[in-house]
Design a protein around this motif. Sequence first.
Motif, short mmCIF file in Angstrom:
data_model
loop_
_atom_site.label_atom_id
_atom_site.label_comp_id
_atom_site.label_asym_id
_atom_site.label_seq_id
_atom_site.Cartn_x
_atom_site.Cartn_y
_atom_site.Cartn_z
N UNK A 143 0.83 -1.20 0.00
CA UNK A 143 0.00 0.00 0.00
C UNK A 143 0.87 1.26 0.00
N UNK A 144 1.92 1.24 0.80
CA UNK A 144 2.82 2.39 0.90
C UNK A 144 3.43 2.71 -0.45
N UNK A 145 3.91 1.67 -1.16
CA UNK A 145 4.50 1.89 -2.47
C UNK A 145 3.47 2.41 -3.47
N UNK A 146 2.28 1.85 -3.46
CA UNK A 146 1.26 2.27 -4.42
C UNK A 146 0.78 3.69 -4.15
N UNK A 147 0.72 4.09 -2.90
CA UNK A 147 0.34 5.45 -2.57
C UNK A 147 1.34 6.45 -3.14
N UNK B 128 -1.54 6.65 -8.95
CA UNK B 128 -2.63 7.58 -8.63
C UNK B 128 -3.89 6.81 -8.24
N UNK B 129 -3.74 5.52 -7.93
CA UNK B 129 -4.88 4.69 -7.53
C UNK B 129 -5.56 5.28 -6.29
N UNK B 130 -6.87 5.15 -6.24
CA UNK B 130 -7.59 5.67 -5.07
C UNK B 130 -7.25 4.84 -3.84
N UNK B 131 -7.44 5.43 -2.68
CA UNK B 131 -7.19 4.73 -1.43
C UNK B 131 -8.11 3.51 -1.32
N UNK B 132 -9.34 3.65 -1.80
CA UNK B 132 -10.29 2.53 -1.75
C UNK B 132 -9.83 1.37 -2.61
N UNK C 34 -3.49 9.31 3.10
CA UNK C 34 -3.50 10.63 2.44
C UNK C 34 -2.25 11.42 2.79
N UNK C 35 -1.80 11.34 4.04
CA UNK C 35 -0.59 12.07 4.46
C UNK C 35 0.65 11.54 3.75
N UNK C 36 0.74 10.21 3.62
CA UNK C 36 1.89 9.61 2.93
C UNK C 36 1.94 10.06 1.48
N UNK D 142 4.46 13.44 -2.79
CA UNK D 142 4.31 14.35 -3.94
C UNK D 142 5.00 15.69 -3.67
N UNK D 143 4.96 16.12 -2.42
CA UNK D 143 5.64 17.37 -2.07
C UNK D 143 7.15 17.23 -2.19
N UNK D 144 7.67 16.05 -1.79
CA UNK D 144 9.12 15.82 -1.88
C UNK D 144 9.57 15.74 -3.33
#
Length: 252
Positions: A200-204, A208-212, A239-241, A246-248
């Motif tokens: 999940x961490x990698x995919x986030x 751009x897959x949704x969290x669901x 959402x925070x991850x 993306x900010x980094x």
Amino acid sequence: EGGFVLFPKGEGHVISDGECTTITPLAELPIESVTERYETLAFGGSGEATRMVCGAMLFQHPLATRLLGILPPYIKIHPESEDAASTVSSVARLLKSESESVSVGAEAVISRLADILVIAAMRQYLSELDDSKTGWLTALQDDRIGRSLKLIHDQPDKHWSLEELGVAVGMSRTSFATQFKKLVGNSPMDYLAEWRMSLAYSRLQLTSDTVLSIALDIGYQSESAFSRAFKKAIGKSPVEVRKEYRASIGAA
């Protein structure tokens, strides 16, 4: 000359002749950009020239991250070591040649050569360790525990039970749980949860897959249940991850 050093954890380090006491930070050196992913640097005094090829690689697959976790801060391959020299030195020479020309397709070739170089260095290091120090890698090589790990890796969405995994690899519930923890370091159910969160961490970060959709793909029935489990394991919400990553990337 001909040596190779790998810093698996990306820790900071200093390159020195052992006598110089003034260290110049990398960001303050006269680096010249050739392409978006390639730079050159000429720096120093009037002594004999030293040529080096340096690079950075990013590992984000959960299995790669777990492998890096068992490696030391640095791995040094001496050119005199027979097994390593044949592979590492040969690839390093090709890497040097490609990096000096930066001709058409050079960046693609350099990326592949860097992959091979890192794999060869890690393989050389791991081949010199006994089983007690390779831990999780030993589990992968065990016929039954290795098969159970593959089942978890391939089907993270399945609602595995301890008994189901044991039966699938031909072991009793108790003996499977005991052997798994002995080789892997944690229980099968804890490993399953850890693997799901790693995926999940990698995919986030990388999709751009949704969290669901991520939650459903790794075996959770709702976004809220997944988000609670994720925050408990990682310390941050999905959402925070995603926002932080993306900010980094934007800052880089």
